[in-house]
Design a protein around this motif. Structure first.
Motif, mmCIF file in Angstrom:
data_model
loop_
_atom_site.group_PDB
_atom_site.id
_atom_site.type_symbol
_atom_site.label_atom_id
_atom_site.label_comp_id
_atom_site.label_asym_id
_atom_site.label_seq_id
_atom_site.Cartn_x
_atom_site.Cartn_y
_atom_site.Cartn_z
ATOM 1 N N GLU A 1 -5.140 -0.844 6.940
ATOM 2 C CA GLU A 1 -4.802 -1.786 5.861
ATOM 3 C C GLU A 1 -5.311 -1.263 4.519
ATOM 4 O OE1 GLU A 1 -5.126 -6.514 4.628
ATOM 5 O OE2 GLU A 1 -6.262 -5.743 6.334
ATOM 6 N N LEU A 2 -4.373 -1.006 3.617
ATOM 7 C CA LEU A 2 -4.708 -0.543 2.280
ATOM 8 C C LEU A 2 -5.087 -1.757 1.423
ATOM 9 C CD1 LEU A 2 -4.614 2.362 1.160
ATOM 10 C CD2 LEU A 2 -2.368 1.834 0.198
ATOM 11 N N PRO A 3 -6.249 -1.727 0.752
ATOM 12 C CA PRO A 3 -6.724 -2.912 0.030
ATOM 13 C C PRO A 3 -6.048 -3.157 -1.321
ATOM 14 C CG PRO A 3 -8.284 -1.134 -0.223
ATOM 15 C CD PRO A 3 -7.231 -0.624 0.719
ATOM 16 N N GLU B 1 3.841 -3.654 6.484
ATOM 17 C CA GLU B 1 4.027 -5.008 5.954
ATOM 18 C C GLU B 1 3.310 -5.062 4.603
ATOM 19 O OE1 GLU B 1 5.681 -7.580 6.804
ATOM 20 O OE2 GLU B 1 6.339 -7.113 8.849
ATOM 21 N N ILE B 2 3.926 -5.707 3.624
ATOM 22 C CA ILE B 2 3.335 -5.846 2.300
ATOM 23 C C ILE B 2 2.892 -7.288 2.091
ATOM 24 C CG2 ILE B 2 3.665 -5.527 -0.179
ATOM 25 C CD1 ILE B 2 5.951 -3.581 0.522
ATOM 26 N N THR B 3 1.597 -7.469 1.879
ATOM 27 C CA THR B 3 1.081 -8.813 1.614
ATOM 28 C C THR B 3 0.787 -8.956 0.128
ATOM 29 O OG1 THR B 3 -1.282 -8.299 1.829
ATOM 30 C CG2 THR B 3 -0.061 -8.654 3.871
ATOM 31 N N GLU B 4 0.237 -10.099 -0.250
ATOM 32 C CA GLU B 4 -0.048 -10.353 -1.670
ATOM 33 C C GLU B 4 -1.127 -9.418 -2.205
ATOM 34 O OE1 GLU B 4 0.212 -13.655 -3.694
ATOM 35 O OE2 GLU B 4 1.912 -14.375 -2.560
ATOM 36 N N GLN B 5 -1.996 -8.928 -1.333
ATOM 37 C CA GLN B 5 -3.121 -8.115 -1.803
ATOM 38 C C GLN B 5 -3.287 -6.793 -1.069
ATOM 39 O OE1 GLN B 5 -6.485 -10.767 -1.503
ATOM 40 N NE2 GLN B 5 -6.089 -11.660 -3.508
ATOM 41 N N SER B 6 -2.407 -6.501 -0.108
ATOM 42 C CA SER B 6 -2.615 -5.272 0.665
ATOM 43 C C SER B 6 -1.327 -4.756 1.252
ATOM 44 C CB SER B 6 -3.616 -5.547 1.796
ATOM 45 O OG SER B 6 -3.040 -6.437 2.738
ATOM 46 N N ILE B 7 -1.424 -3.580 1.884
ATOM 47 C CA ILE B 7 -0.332 -3.008 2.658
ATOM 48 C C ILE B 7 -0.868 -2.731 4.047
ATOM 49 C CG2 ILE B 7 1.260 -1.071 2.903
ATOM 50 C CD1 ILE B 7 1.126 -0.722 -0.140
ATOM 51 N N GLN B 8 -0.218 -3.287 5.066
ATOM 52 C CA GLN B 8 -0.706 -3.179 6.438
ATOM 53 C C GLN B 8 0.247 -2.372 7.295
ATOM 54 O OE1 GLN B 8 -1.041 -7.221 7.736
ATOM 55 N NE2 GLN B 8 -2.717 -7.721 6.316
ATOM 56 N N LYS B 9 -0.316 -1.591 8.201
ATOM 57 C CA LYS B 9 0.488 -0.853 9.168
ATOM 58 C C LYS B 9 0.988 -1.805 10.237
ATOM 59 C CE LYS B 9 0.188 2.944 12.484
ATOM 60 N NZ LYS B 9 -0.686 3.960 13.107
#
Length: 278
Positions: free
Chosen positions: A232-234, A269-277
């Motif tokens: 997960e990229l912060p 997956e792209i969230t409001e604050q991160s990018i998750q594998k």
């Protein structure tokens, strides 16, 4: 002649508790203060000191031995530290920030932006920054040839000619108007390919082939970065260009293209604050 905005060698003509006064040799009637904390150790009357001349917060002529990031006759990318209705203030390495008047801006600037500017003296005799007339100050002797990849900073847009960039913050270049540069803004740092070196030395650039050639490589780099962060990229593709350059070592545009490519392949997956594998 004492010259505002330039470095010059002046002679110590008077010592006081709060510093020394400097003047041109034989012209002691025009003196300028060098504050005590700027005076080199062991300085005495008659010594020559190289200083930069500007005006303090009370518009008094003052000198410093500090090296400013911008001097008269130069262009430099400076960081916006604050924005007000009348203009912005830039960090140029001195105690007093450099004023960029609203009328001298080529586009709306925001805090933390880096914008290419020059120095000028306004009607009140103060040093100010301007984003205008950069084109005439850029060099046309770049070492680049057609096909080379370069980095540059956008400093002006023209409906007739395209987007103007300063390659390496010093060489004259342009993205022709038929290119899509609608996503760019003044101060953006770009990666582009040289398509043509004109007879006068100015460069023509394109963003299109860079995006096509680099997308897969950039996508792999982003995935490796996600793995290093435990999956997960912060931050996401809405992060500031500075954050993306610092963390991912690529421009924001390249990062957004790579992330978009990975998203379409359902790898993230792209969230409001991160990018998750996934």
């Amino acid at each position: 002649m004492i010259r505002l905005g330039e470095k010059q060698k002046l002679t110590v003509v008077k010592e006081v508790e709060f510093g020394v006064y400097l003047a041109e040799q034989g012209k002691e009637e025009t003196r300028v203060l060098l504050p005590i904390k700027q005076v080199p150790e062991g300085t005495k009357l008659g010594d020559e000191i190289e200083v930069f001349l500007y005006k303090d917060s009370k518009d008094r002529m003052i000198s410093t031995t500090q090296e400013p990031r911008l001097k008269m006759g130069e262009i430099q990318a400076l960081t916006v530290v604050s924005v007000q209705k009348i203009g912005a203030f830039l960090d140029w390495g001195l105690e007093k920030d450099l004023f960029l008047p609203y009328k001298e801006q080529m586009g709306k600037v925001r805090e933390k932006d880096e914008v290419l500017v020059r120095l000028y003296i306004d009607k009140s005799g103060r040093l100010c920054a301007s984003m205008r007339e950069i084109y005439e100050m850029l060099r046309t002797d770049s070492p680049y040839q057609a096909g080379d990849m370069v980095r540059g900073r956008i400093y002006e847009f023209s409906d007739n000619f395209g987007a103007f960039a300063a390659v390496d913050d010093c060489y004259s270049a342009r993205i022709p108007r038929h290119e899509d540069y609608s996503f760019l803004r003044i101060g953006d740092f770009i990666e582009a390919r040289v398509t043509n070196v004109k007879p006068d030395g100015k460069l023509d650039l394109t963003l299109r082939e860079k995006a096509y050639l680099q997308m897969n490589q950039d996508a792999l780099h982003v995935m490796e970065l996600i793995e290093k962060h435990g999956g997960e990229l912060p931050f996401n593709d809405k992060a500031s260009p500075e954050t993306i350059m610092q963390e991912a070592k690529m421009s924001k545009n390249a990062f957004k293209r790579a992330v978009g490519h990975l998203y379409k392949e359902r790898k993230i997956e792209i969230t409001e604050q991160s990018i998750q594998k996934r």
